[in-house]
Write an enzyme that holds these catalytic residues in place. Structure first.
Site, PDB file in Angstrom:
ATOM      1  N   CYS A 197     -15.983   9.030 -24.359  1.00  0.00           N
ATOM      2  CA  CYS A 197     -16.528  10.079 -23.487  1.00  0.00           C
ATOM      3  C   CYS A 197     -18.048   9.921 -23.304  1.00  0.00           C
ATOM      4  O   CYS A 197     -18.490   8.941 -22.732  1.00  0.00           O
ATOM      5  CB  CYS A 197     -16.141  11.461 -23.994  1.00  0.00           C
ATOM      6  N   LYS A 226     -16.385  20.927 -13.733  1.00  0.00           N
ATOM      7  CA  LYS A 226     -15.997  20.226 -14.954  1.00  0.00           C
ATOM      8  C   LYS A 226     -14.637  19.553 -14.799  1.00  0.00           C
ATOM      9  O   LYS A 226     -13.688  20.151 -14.291  1.00  0.00           O
ATOM     10  CB  LYS A 226     -15.951  21.212 -16.125  1.00  0.00           C
ATOM     11  N   SER A 270     -12.548  16.136 -20.688  1.00  0.00           N
ATOM     12  CA  SER A 270     -13.336  17.367 -20.791  1.00  0.00           C
ATOM     13  C   SER A 270     -14.804  16.978 -20.670  1.00  0.00           C
ATOM     14  O   SER A 270     -15.467  16.684 -21.662  1.00  0.00           O
ATOM     15  CB  SER A 270     -13.058  18.059 -22.135  1.00  0.00           C
ATOM     16  N   HIS A 329     -10.406  11.638 -23.778  1.00  0.00           N
ATOM     17  CA  HIS A 329     -10.286  12.056 -25.178  1.00  0.00           C
ATOM     18  C   HIS A 329      -8.842  11.912 -25.637  1.00  0.00           C
ATOM     19  O   HIS A 329      -8.176  12.899 -25.949  1.00  0.00           O
ATOM     20  CB  HIS A 329     -10.734  13.503 -25.341  1.00  0.00           C
ATOM     21  N   GLU A 334      -7.884  11.072 -28.383  1.00  0.00           N
ATOM     22  CA  GLU A 334      -7.795  11.490 -29.789  1.00  0.00           C
ATOM     23  C   GLU A 334      -7.602  12.995 -29.954  1.00  0.00           C
ATOM     24  O   GLU A 334      -7.345  13.469 -31.073  1.00  0.00           O
ATOM     25  CB  GLU A 334      -9.055  11.056 -30.548  1.00  0.00           C
ATOM     26  N   ARG A 370     -12.817  29.407 -25.990  1.00  0.00           N
ATOM     27  CA  ARG A 370     -14.228  29.589 -26.363  1.00  0.00           C
ATOM     28  C   ARG A 370     -15.073  29.938 -25.154  1.00  0.00           C
ATOM     29  O   ARG A 370     -15.843  30.910 -25.181  1.00  0.00           O
ATOM     30  CB  ARG A 370     -14.744  28.303 -27.016  1.00  0.00           C
TER      31      ARG A 370
END
Length: 302
Positions: free
Chosen positions: A142, A163, A192, A235, A237, A249
């Site tokens: 990333c 985003k 992300s 991502h 992972e 969040r």
């Protein structure tokens, strides 16, 4: 084969509970095997979470892997205790004279800053230069991938209007590339991020090749011809709940954020996320370790 990690690392209990083969340092010393030395530069705020995600993938291969954790000395972590860093992490000065079979440079939530505005940029540049001479193959993730492309090749990042957030379908661009062995023709990966690297900028660099991309989320895997440097924009992972945690969040903060695409059934955040990237993640890390770390590294580093 197992990953070798320090005694009492928080990830140990989690991984053992998931039936991941974990070996502690004392037992590893009794085995007549040279494990692969892997250095993880963890730039993420929630370091324990990221450790666990990466160790889960490194531990699910036939190779014995000795993992060392590295943190940035010129930046004070606000989300991970000093005690944890002192106990389990090293700094660049501790490792700068060593050779490593592989290295992972994680992402970081600093992508809206110019690289030179990041308070640890100078230290990160030294570490990326170290990877050229002291590491067999480096996997960037990333923002770590964007930073690596900028440092090594001067390739800029560009701010997205919105985003890139969700789980996106990807396709393969190359045949016969060892990193892609066993990949499905189409596979899904979480993204992300607020910035991107443009395809046309990569094509200007003859040494780089685009291995995988997405119509919706753009570039995914870029690598040098010998795969000494590999740049992964997504991502793979991530845990099943990582995007949910980020969405919850930011929603709680009142931020204007869309529901992550292709993540919840019918994009309904009241439902459990659909995990469709786990097998790809395991194959990506397994291929990297086998073909570009294990097969390319000498038994003893000189």
């Amino acid at each position: 084969m197992p990953i070798i990690i320090p005694e009492n690392l928080p990830a140990s209990n989690t991984l053992t509970g998931e039936n991941i083969f974990v070996m502690h340092e004392a037992r590893a010393l009794s085995q007549d095997i040279r494990p692969l030395k892997i250095l993880i530069l963890n730039l993420m705020p929630q370091k324990i979470q990221t450790e666990t995600q990466l160790l889960r993938l490194l531990g699910n291969t036939p190779l014995q892997v000795d993992v060392r954790l590295l943190h940035i000395e010129s930046h004070e972590s606000k989300n991970t205790s000093k005690e944890h860093l002192l106990r389990f992490y090293e700094t660049f000065d501790d490792v700068k004279d060593e050779k490593f079979d592989g290295m992972i440079i994680t992402g970081a939530p600093v992508e809206t800053l110019e690289y030179e505005e990041v308070d640890y940029w100078e230290e990160l540049k030294r570490i990326m230069e170290f990877s050229v001479t002291n590491v067999t193959s480096t996997l960037h993730i990333c923002w770590g991938a964007q930073a690596g492309l900028y440092y090594h090749y001067g390739i800029p990042k560009h701010r997205l209007k919105k985003k890139m957030f969700g789980v996106f379908k990807h396709t393969l661009n190359k045949d016969g590339v060892k990193l892609l062995r066993g990949f499905d023709n189409e596979f899904y990966v979480p993204h992300s991020r607020h910035t991107e690297v443009l395809r046309e900028d990569i094509l200007k660099i003859p040494e780089l090749k685009i291995l995988s991309e997405s119509e919706e989320s753009g570039l995914y895997i870029v690598a040098t011809k010998e795969a000494k440097q590999i740049f992964v924009m997504g991502h793979s992972e991530y845990d099943p709940g990582s995007l949910k945690w980020e969405y919850d969040r930011d929603s709680a903060k009142g931020m204007d954020i869309d529901v992550p695409k292709n993540y919840y059934p019918n994009d309904d955040p009241t439902k459990e996320p659909i995990v469709r990237w786990r097998s790809h993640a395991n194959l990506l890390f397994s291929n990297w370790l086998n073909y570009y770390v294990y097969q390319e590294t000498p038994y003893e580093h000189k």
